[in-house]
Design a protein around this motif. Structure first.
Motif, PDB file in Angstrom:
ATOM      1  N   MET A   1       0.862  -1.176   0.000  1.00 40.02           N
ATOM      2  CA  MET A   1       0.000   0.000   0.000  1.00 40.02           C
ATOM      3  C   MET A   1       0.903   1.232   0.000  1.00 40.02           C
ATOM      4  O   MET A   1       1.754   1.369   0.890  1.00 40.02           O
ATOM      5  CB  MET A   1      -0.916   0.000   1.232  1.00 40.02           C
ATOM      6  CG  MET A   1      -1.806  -1.226   1.383  1.00 40.02           C
ATOM      7  SD  MET A   1      -2.601  -1.788  -0.127  1.00 40.02           S
ATOM      8  CE  MET A   1      -3.531  -0.332  -0.587  1.00 40.02           C
ATOM      9  N   SER A   2       0.708   2.113  -0.992  1.00 42.50           N
ATOM     10  CA  SER A   2       1.619   3.238  -1.146  1.00 42.50           C
ATOM     11  C   SER A   2       1.020   4.321  -2.026  1.00 42.50           C
ATOM     12  O   SER A   2       0.393   4.011  -3.048  1.00 42.50           O
ATOM     13  CB  SER A   2       2.918   2.711  -1.780  1.00 42.50           C
ATOM     14  OG  SER A   2       3.535   3.707  -2.555  1.00 42.50           O
ATOM     15  N   PRO A   3       1.212   5.590  -1.659  1.00 44.01           N
ATOM     16  CA  PRO A   3       0.709   6.670  -2.532  1.00 44.01           C
ATOM     17  C   PRO A   3       1.412   6.692  -3.889  1.00 44.01           C
ATOM     18  O   PRO A   3       0.934   7.333  -4.819  1.00 44.01           O
ATOM     19  CB  PRO A   3       1.027   7.948  -1.749  1.00 44.01           C
ATOM     20  CG  PRO A   3       1.472   7.537  -0.402  1.00 44.01           C
ATOM     21  CD  PRO A   3       1.901   6.103  -0.477  1.00 44.01           C
TER      22      PRO A   3
ATOM     23  N   GLY B   1       2.839  -0.306   5.438  1.00 43.99           N
ATOM     24  CA  GLY B   1       4.000   0.383   5.998  1.00 43.99           C
ATOM     25  C   GLY B   1       3.578   1.366   7.080  1.00 43.99           C
ATOM     26  O   GLY B   1       2.410   1.762   7.160  1.00 43.99           O
TER      27      GLY B   1
ATOM     28  N   TYR C   1       5.620   4.719   9.621  1.00 43.46           N
ATOM     29  CA  TYR C   1       6.723   5.695   9.624  1.00 43.46           C
ATOM     30  C   TYR C   1       6.828   6.398   8.271  1.00 43.46           C
ATOM     31  O   TYR C   1       5.832   6.557   7.585  1.00 43.46           O
ATOM     32  CB  TYR C   1       8.056   5.026  10.028  1.00 43.46           C
ATOM     33  CG  TYR C   1       7.909   4.090  11.201  1.00 43.46           C
ATOM     34  CD1 TYR C   1       7.531   4.586  12.462  1.00 43.46           C
ATOM     35  CD2 TYR C   1       8.087   2.722  11.064  1.00 43.46           C
ATOM     36  CE1 TYR C   1       7.362   3.722  13.531  1.00 43.46           C
ATOM     37  CE2 TYR C   1       7.921   1.857  12.138  1.00 43.46           C
ATOM     38  CZ  TYR C   1       7.554   2.366  13.373  1.00 43.46           C
ATOM     39  OH  TYR C   1       7.374   1.519  14.417  1.00 43.46           O
TER      40      TYR C   1
ATOM     41  N   TRP D   1      -0.145  -0.366  -4.687  1.00 42.85           N
ATOM     42  CA  TRP D   1      -1.490   0.165  -4.870  1.00 42.85           C
ATOM     43  C   TRP D   1      -1.694   1.368  -3.965  1.00 42.85           C
ATOM     44  O   TRP D   1      -1.298   1.359  -2.794  1.00 42.85           O
ATOM     45  CB  TRP D   1      -2.559  -0.871  -4.486  1.00 42.85           C
ATOM     46  CG  TRP D   1      -2.639  -2.060  -5.392  1.00 42.85           C
ATOM     47  CD1 TRP D   1      -1.953  -2.273  -6.558  1.00 42.85           C
ATOM     48  CD2 TRP D   1      -3.458  -3.214  -5.186  1.00 42.85           C
ATOM     49  NE1 TRP D   1      -2.302  -3.492  -7.095  1.00 42.85           N
ATOM     50  CE2 TRP D   1      -3.222  -4.090  -6.271  1.00 42.85           C
ATOM     51  CE3 TRP D   1      -4.365  -3.601  -4.199  1.00 42.85           C
ATOM     52  CZ2 TRP D   1      -3.866  -5.310  -6.389  1.00 42.85           C
ATOM     53  CZ3 TRP D   1      -5.001  -4.822  -4.315  1.00 42.85           C
ATOM     54  CH2 TRP D   1      -4.749  -5.667  -5.408  1.00 42.85           C
ATOM     55  N   SER D   2      -2.362   2.378  -4.493  1.00 46.36           N
ATOM     56  CA  SER D   2      -2.743   3.568  -3.723  1.00 46.36           C
ATOM     57  C   SER D   2      -4.261   3.619  -3.639  1.00 46.36           C
ATOM     58  O   SER D   2      -4.944   3.178  -4.559  1.00 46.36           O
ATOM     59  CB  SER D   2      -2.228   4.813  -4.450  1.00 46.36           C
ATOM     60  OG  SER D   2      -2.811   5.979  -3.897  1.00 46.36           O
ATOM     61  N   ILE D   3      -4.795   4.160  -2.549  1.00 50.41           N
ATOM     62  CA  ILE D   3      -6.257   4.358  -2.515  1.00 50.41           C
ATOM     63  C   ILE D   3      -6.622   5.794  -2.858  1.00 50.41           C
ATOM     64  O   ILE D   3      -7.793   6.147  -2.893  1.00 50.41           O
ATOM     65  CB  ILE D   3      -6.907   3.931  -1.180  1.00 50.41           C
ATOM     66  CG1 ILE D   3      -6.377   4.747  -0.007  1.00 50.41           C
ATOM     67  CG2 ILE D   3      -6.728   2.441  -0.950  1.00 50.41           C
ATOM     68  CD1 ILE D   3      -7.306   4.694   1.206  1.00 50.41           C
ATOM     69  N   GLY D   4      -5.637   6.652  -3.119  1.00 47.23           N
ATOM     70  CA  GLY D   4      -5.950   8.027  -3.511  1.00 47.23           C
ATOM     71  C   GLY D   4      -4.833   8.975  -3.135  1.00 47.23           C
ATOM     72  O   GLY D   4      -3.893   8.598  -2.424  1.00 47.23           O
TER      73      GLY D   4
ATOM     74  N   TYR E   1      -3.661  11.275  -1.078  1.00 48.66           N
ATOM     75  CA  TYR E   1      -3.536  11.899   0.237  1.00 48.66           C
ATOM     76  C   TYR E   1      -2.561  11.030   1.004  1.00 48.66           C
ATOM     77  O   TYR E   1      -2.308   9.882   0.613  1.00 48.66           O
ATOM     78  CB  TYR E   1      -4.876  11.980   0.970  1.00 48.66           C
ATOM     79  CG  TYR E   1      -5.814  10.873   0.624  1.00 48.66           C
ATOM     80  CD1 TYR E   1      -6.821  11.055  -0.308  1.00 48.66           C
ATOM     81  CD2 TYR E   1      -5.648   9.603   1.194  1.00 48.66           C
ATOM     82  CE1 TYR E   1      -7.671  10.023  -0.657  1.00 48.66           C
ATOM     83  CE2 TYR E   1      -6.489   8.569   0.849  1.00 48.66           C
ATOM     84  CZ  TYR E   1      -7.496   8.775  -0.072  1.00 48.66           C
ATOM     85  OH  TYR E   1      -8.328   7.752  -0.430  1.00 48.66           O
ATOM     86  N   VAL E   2      -1.979  11.571   2.081  1.00 49.13           N
ATOM     87  CA  VAL E   2      -0.983  10.802   2.816  1.00 49.13           C
ATOM     88  C   VAL E   2      -1.578  10.329   4.136  1.00 49.13           C
ATOM     89  O   VAL E   2      -2.024  11.131   4.957  1.00 49.13           O
ATOM     90  CB  VAL E   2       0.300  11.624   3.048  1.00 49.13           C
ATOM     91  CG1 VAL E   2       1.331  10.776   3.781  1.00 49.13           C
ATOM     92  CG2 VAL E   2       0.862  12.103   1.715  1.00 49.13           C
ATOM     93  N   LEU E   3      -1.606   9.020   4.315  1.00 56.45           N
ATOM     94  CA  LEU E   3      -2.088   8.400   5.549  1.00 56.45           C
ATOM     95  C   LEU E   3      -0.905   8.186   6.485  1.00 56.45           C
ATOM     96  O   LEU E   3       0.244   8.263   6.072  1.00 56.45           O
ATOM     97  CB  LEU E   3      -2.741   7.061   5.224  1.00 56.45           C
ATOM     98  CG  LEU E   3      -3.881   7.095   4.196  1.00 56.45           C
ATOM     99  CD1 LEU E   3      -4.245   5.689   3.747  1.00 56.45           C
ATOM    100  CD2 LEU E   3      -5.086   7.821   4.776  1.00 56.45           C
TER     101      LEU E   3
ATOM    102  N   GLY F   1      -0.334   5.371   7.878  1.00 56.40           N
ATOM    103  CA  GLY F   1       0.097   3.987   7.730  1.00 56.40           C
ATOM    104  C   GLY F   1      -0.698   3.323   6.633  1.00 56.40           C
ATOM    105  O   GLY F   1      -1.761   3.813   6.246  1.00 56.40           O
ATOM    106  N   GLY F   2      -0.209   2.201   6.155  1.00 53.01           N
ATOM    107  CA  GLY F   2      -0.891   1.502   5.076  1.00 53.01           C
ATOM    108  C   GLY F   2      -2.140   0.749   5.523  1.00 53.01           C
ATOM    109  O   GLY F   2      -2.904   0.274   4.683  1.00 53.01           O
TER     110      GLY F   2
ATOM    111  N   ALA G   1      -5.529   1.988   4.239  1.00 56.43           N
ATOM    112  CA  ALA G   1      -5.593   1.733   2.791  1.00 56.43           C
ATOM    113  C   ALA G   1      -5.886   0.255   2.534  1.00 56.43           C
ATOM    114  O   ALA G   1      -6.746  -0.081   1.715  1.00 56.43           O
ATOM    115  CB  ALA G   1      -4.286   2.154   2.130  1.00 56.43           C
TER     116      ALA G   1
END
Ligand code: 4HQ
Length: 251
Positions: free
Chosen positions: A87-89, A113, A115, A131-134, A136-138, A140-141, A144
């Motif tokens: 899971m990653s932007p 992930g 940190y 894969w990204s869900i959109g 914006y920065v969360l 943690g994964g 997502a």
């Protein structure tokens, strides 16, 4: 389907395994969810999973070794041909279509992930897809992965979402949903549309389809570009345009 999670916070997923359609999918045996915590795969007394970034700067980076041991444990428990997804932007944006395709896979490993991110060498060597869900920065994964898990779970064969799309295939055709109503019939001046009270199935489904097309046209025209419409949809779209022009004429 078997979904394994690599996460420092497995309890977060109880929000899915404990509630709603996703919990039913688990209880019916349609979905199996397991977690592997990198912290359980450390060998120092502090159970360290992160370290300072080379190059300096704020924040920490997830270390390769605990992640890799957790991944190996997940893999040894996974069906053949299980994809490893981070899971990653920076990833490809997850979609409904992807969620339904995933339901065909025997398994999936989702890496969450924390940190500032994870050591790039782990991604290069052990991750098949990001894969990204959109945009914006969360923090943690996990959130997502929960979004992805929920979208997959509700379309597995045998679940509610799957039954809905079998009954009404327009459900998944990329148009927005039609409006919903329930009792009472009258709420002050607000009444349920007459078409839905008619009891005439053709009239009710034409109404819903027209409203779905109208909303998509108004709110998300991008979803309609390049599409080929059925004869019936074209007729309904013309009614939408006629409605729009009639409104414009009175403005
Ligand atoms: N992350 N879609 C995990 C995201 C994200 C997203 C940021 C991933 C933080 C540690 N993941 N790192 N957007 O925002 O998937």
């Amino acid at each position: 389907m078997k979904i394994a999670l690599i996460t420092l916070f497995p309890e977060m997923f109880e929000a899915l395994t404990g509630y709603g359609i996703s919990s039913r999918a688990v209880n019916q045996g349609l979905l199996e969810v397991s977690s592997f915590n990198p912290r359980d795969f450390t060998d120092d007394p502090h159970a360290t999973v992160d370290d300072r970034p080379y190059g300096g700067g704020p924040g920490m980076v997830m270390m390769v070794e605990p992640l890799l041991r957790a991944l190996e444990a997940a893999k040894s428990d996974a069906p053949e041909n299980t994809r490893v997804v981070l899971m990653s932007p920076q990833g490809e944006v997850f979609s409904q279509a992807k969620g339904i395709d995933c339901g065909q896979m025997p398994g999936l490993i989702l890496i969450c992930g924390r940190y500032e991110g994870i050591d790039e060498r782990f991604i290069q060597r052990h991750v098949d897809e990001e894969w990204s869900i959109g945009d914006y920065v969360l923090s943690g994964g996990e959130l997502a992965a929960m979004v992805v898990l929920d979208a997959i779970a509700r379309h597995l064969p045998g679940t509610l979402g799957n039954q809905m799309s079998v009954i009404d295939e327009s459900h998944l055709d990329g148009t927005l949903d039609y409006p919903h109503y329930t009792r009472p019939e009258k709420l002050g001046l607000d009444v349920v549309p007459a078409e839905l009270l008619s009891g005439n199935h053709k009239q009710m489904s034409r109404y819903r389809r027209r409203e779905a097309l109208k909303r998509t046209l108004d709110r998300r025209p991008d979803l309609l570009t390049g599409r080929v419409f059925s004869q019936e949809d074209r007729k309904l779209l013309e009614e939408c345009f006629a409605g729009r022009n009639a409104v414009n004429a009175t403005e």
